[in-house]
Design an enzyme around this catalytic site. Structure first.
Site, PDB file in Angstrom:
ATOM      1  N   HIS A 146       5.002  13.328  21.858  1.00 37.50           N
ATOM      2  CA  HIS A 146       5.707  12.900  20.635  1.00 37.50           C
ATOM      3  C   HIS A 146       7.191  12.593  20.894  1.00 37.50           C
ATOM      4  O   HIS A 146       7.851  11.989  20.052  1.00 37.50           O
ATOM      5  CB  HIS A 146       5.622  13.976  19.550  1.00 37.50           C
ATOM      6  CG  HIS A 146       4.249  14.201  19.007  1.00 37.50           C
ATOM      7  ND1 HIS A 146       3.471  13.179  18.515  1.00 37.50           N
ATOM      8  CD2 HIS A 146       3.503  15.331  18.884  1.00 37.50           C
ATOM      9  CE1 HIS A 146       2.304  13.672  18.111  1.00 37.50           C
ATOM     10  NE2 HIS A 146       2.288  14.964  18.327  1.00 37.50           N
ATOM     11  N   ASP A 187      -5.196  13.111  22.524  1.00 37.85           N
ATOM     12  CA  ASP A 187      -4.718  14.179  21.642  1.00 37.85           C
ATOM     13  C   ASP A 187      -5.025  13.763  20.199  1.00 37.85           C
ATOM     14  O   ASP A 187      -5.017  12.572  19.873  1.00 37.85           O
ATOM     15  CB  ASP A 187      -3.209  14.345  21.849  1.00 37.85           C
ATOM     16  CG  ASP A 187      -2.634  15.521  21.094  1.00 37.85           C
ATOM     17  OD1 ASP A 187      -2.405  16.576  21.713  1.00 37.85           O
ATOM     18  OD2 ASP A 187      -2.393  15.385  19.870  1.00 37.85           O
ATOM     19  N   HIS A 223      -3.333  13.835  17.701  1.00 37.43           N
ATOM     20  CA  HIS A 223      -2.179  13.244  17.008  1.00 37.43           C
ATOM     21  C   HIS A 223      -1.708  12.004  17.759  1.00 37.43           C
ATOM     22  O   HIS A 223      -1.926  11.870  18.964  1.00 37.43           O
ATOM     23  CB  HIS A 223      -1.074  14.292  16.901  1.00 37.43           C
ATOM     24  CG  HIS A 223      -1.565  15.576  16.289  1.00 37.43           C
ATOM     25  ND1 HIS A 223      -1.865  16.695  17.049  1.00 37.43           N
ATOM     26  CD2 HIS A 223      -1.863  15.882  15.012  1.00 37.43           C
ATOM     27  CE1 HIS A 223      -2.325  17.646  16.244  1.00 37.43           C
ATOM     28  NE2 HIS A 223      -2.338  17.184  15.001  1.00 37.43           N
ATOM     29  N   ASP A 239      -6.760  19.196  20.857  1.00 40.11           N
ATOM     30  CA  ASP A 239      -6.696  19.524  19.436  1.00 40.11           C
ATOM     31  C   ASP A 239      -7.580  18.626  18.569  1.00 40.11           C
ATOM     32  O   ASP A 239      -7.588  18.747  17.345  1.00 40.11           O
ATOM     33  CB  ASP A 239      -5.247  19.531  18.921  1.00 40.11           C
ATOM     34  CG  ASP A 239      -4.441  18.343  19.393  1.00 40.11           C
ATOM     35  OD1 ASP A 239      -5.048  17.397  19.932  1.00 40.11           O
ATOM     36  OD2 ASP A 239      -3.204  18.366  19.234  1.00 40.11           O
TER      37      ASP A 239
HETATM   38 ZN   LIG Z   1      -1.689  17.057  19.116  1.00 41.02          ZN
END
Ligand SMILES: [Zn+2]
Length: 376
Positions: free
Chosen positions: A143, A180, A182, A268
């Site tokens: 991120h 991931d 996200h 995740d």
């Molecule tokens: Zn994540």
């Protein structure tokens, strides 16, 4: 074939403090201190399982080192690197930028050790000492943008390693696959105008960061077409992710023909994860890994290097990670997914029309990628 492995106890010493899950504790607002969701436990249990299963003995241990400031500056701004150091020097630590990315006291050096661990792993792959590898690092990185920390991420280790591979190792074309749960927004932003790095992110639509990772985010300028996103509806599992791999990830990799595949390896999207609502099982991760290994074998001498990103279920992440690493090392251990029976029903969920439509949108963008592969 040799699989490399990077780990260091300091990765577990990155101190994310006593936030209530993700929100900083604030008694006056009724937010009691608790354990931060990005804490060492899941990662510690991954490493312990790799050891206890006997798999560790089949891997080549690659010692990490701290990335130099010059190496970080290939990706991050000077002001941002200094910001992390300043926050890290504070006795009680600070934050990397968004208020949700704790920097513990001393975390500057640990984040450099994470980025440097990935650099060493990529170097070993480039030199042929290993075929592929896995860096079980902390803090995560995908991120983080050039000038801001975000979503628990300080330095973008994958981006730093990609730039190192280009600058020092003669690997010109890098593909970053990010599964991931996200969006890999930081990595995407860093390479958004750069056609030498293809970014492909499979993630839960509109999860984190909010309103990020849509198919319309496709790169700009010279990099137009070289950022691919597959925003999957919440509840996507084995069938949807496999469909996305076959329809988007593999065709894109084939067209791009990378010299190295980097994997932002988040667990995740696992079915028990508290930070997303996807439904992958350990068997799903094994299957997806097999597909990436085959692509790496076909396209870039097997060079597939993974960095640990998310994965917040202390009890299930280790089995997803073990399945991933067994596949990477082309071996199996005596340990099987103890929840395989429980998750079998999730894994059997068929592809839905909504998932198919979301993947279909991304599929159309693959043809925008200039194909380097000549057909004969
Ligand atoms: Zn994540």
């Amino acid at each position: 074939m040799t699989t490399g492995y990077v780990f260091h106890p300091e990765y577990l010493w990155h101190d994310t403090g006593t936030s209530a899950g993700v929100v900083p504790a604030n008694p006056a607002a009724g937010i009691a201190p608790a354990v931060h969701i990005e804490n060492p436990e899941a990662k510690r249990r991954v490493h312990e399982l790799i050891h206890a299963s006997g798999l560790l003995g089949e891997l080549m241990i690659i010692e990490p080192r701290r990335a130099t400031v010059a190496e970080l500056l290939r990706v991050h701004t000077e002001a941002y690197v200094q910001h992390i150091k300043t926050q890290s020097d504070l006795h009680g630590g600070g934050d990397a930028g968004d208020g949700y990315s704790p920097v513990g006291h001393g975390s500057y050096d640990i984040a450099r050790l994470a980025a440097g661990g990935l650099i060493e792993l990529v170097t070993a792959a480039a030199h042929g000492d290993i075929t592929n590898g896995y860096a079980l690092v902390r803090p995560p990185g995908h991120h983080a943008t050039a000038d801001a920390g975000m979503g628990f991420c300080l330095f973008n280790s994958i981006a730093v390693a990609a730039r190192h591979a280009q600058a020092e190792l003669g690997l010109a074309r890098i593909a970053v696959v990010d599964w991931d749960a996200h969006h890999g927004n930081g990595t995407q932003a860093i390479f958004y105008d750069d056609p030498s790095v293809l970014t492909i992110s499979l993630h839960q639509a509109n999860c984190f960061p909010p309103d990020s990772g849509w198919t319309t985010e496709n790169g700009v300028g010279e990099g137009a077409g070289y950022a691919l996103n597959v925003p999957l509806p919440p509840g996507s599992g084995h069938a949807a992710y496999l469909h996305a791999m076959h329809q988007v990830v593999l065709p894109a990799l084939n067209r791009f023909a990378p010299d190295l595949i980097l994997l932002a390896n988040g667990f995740d999207a696992g079915v028990f994860d508290p930070m997303a609502r996807q439904m992958l099982t350990a068997a799903s991760y094994r299957h997806m890994t097999r597909l990436l290994i085959d692509a790496a074998d076909r396209l870039c001498h097997g060079r597939l290097v993974a960095a640990h990103e998310g994965g917040y279920s202390p009890f299930y992440t280790p089995y997803c990670a073990l399945a991933f690493l067994e596949e990477l090392a082309a071996t199996t251990t005596h340990v099987t997914d103890p929840l395989a029976v429980v998750v079998a029903g999730y894994a059997a969920e068929p592809l839905t029309p909504q998932q198919q439509a979301a993947i279909g949108e991304a599929t159309q963008l693959v043809s925008r990628l200039h194909s380097r592969v000549t057909t004969s």
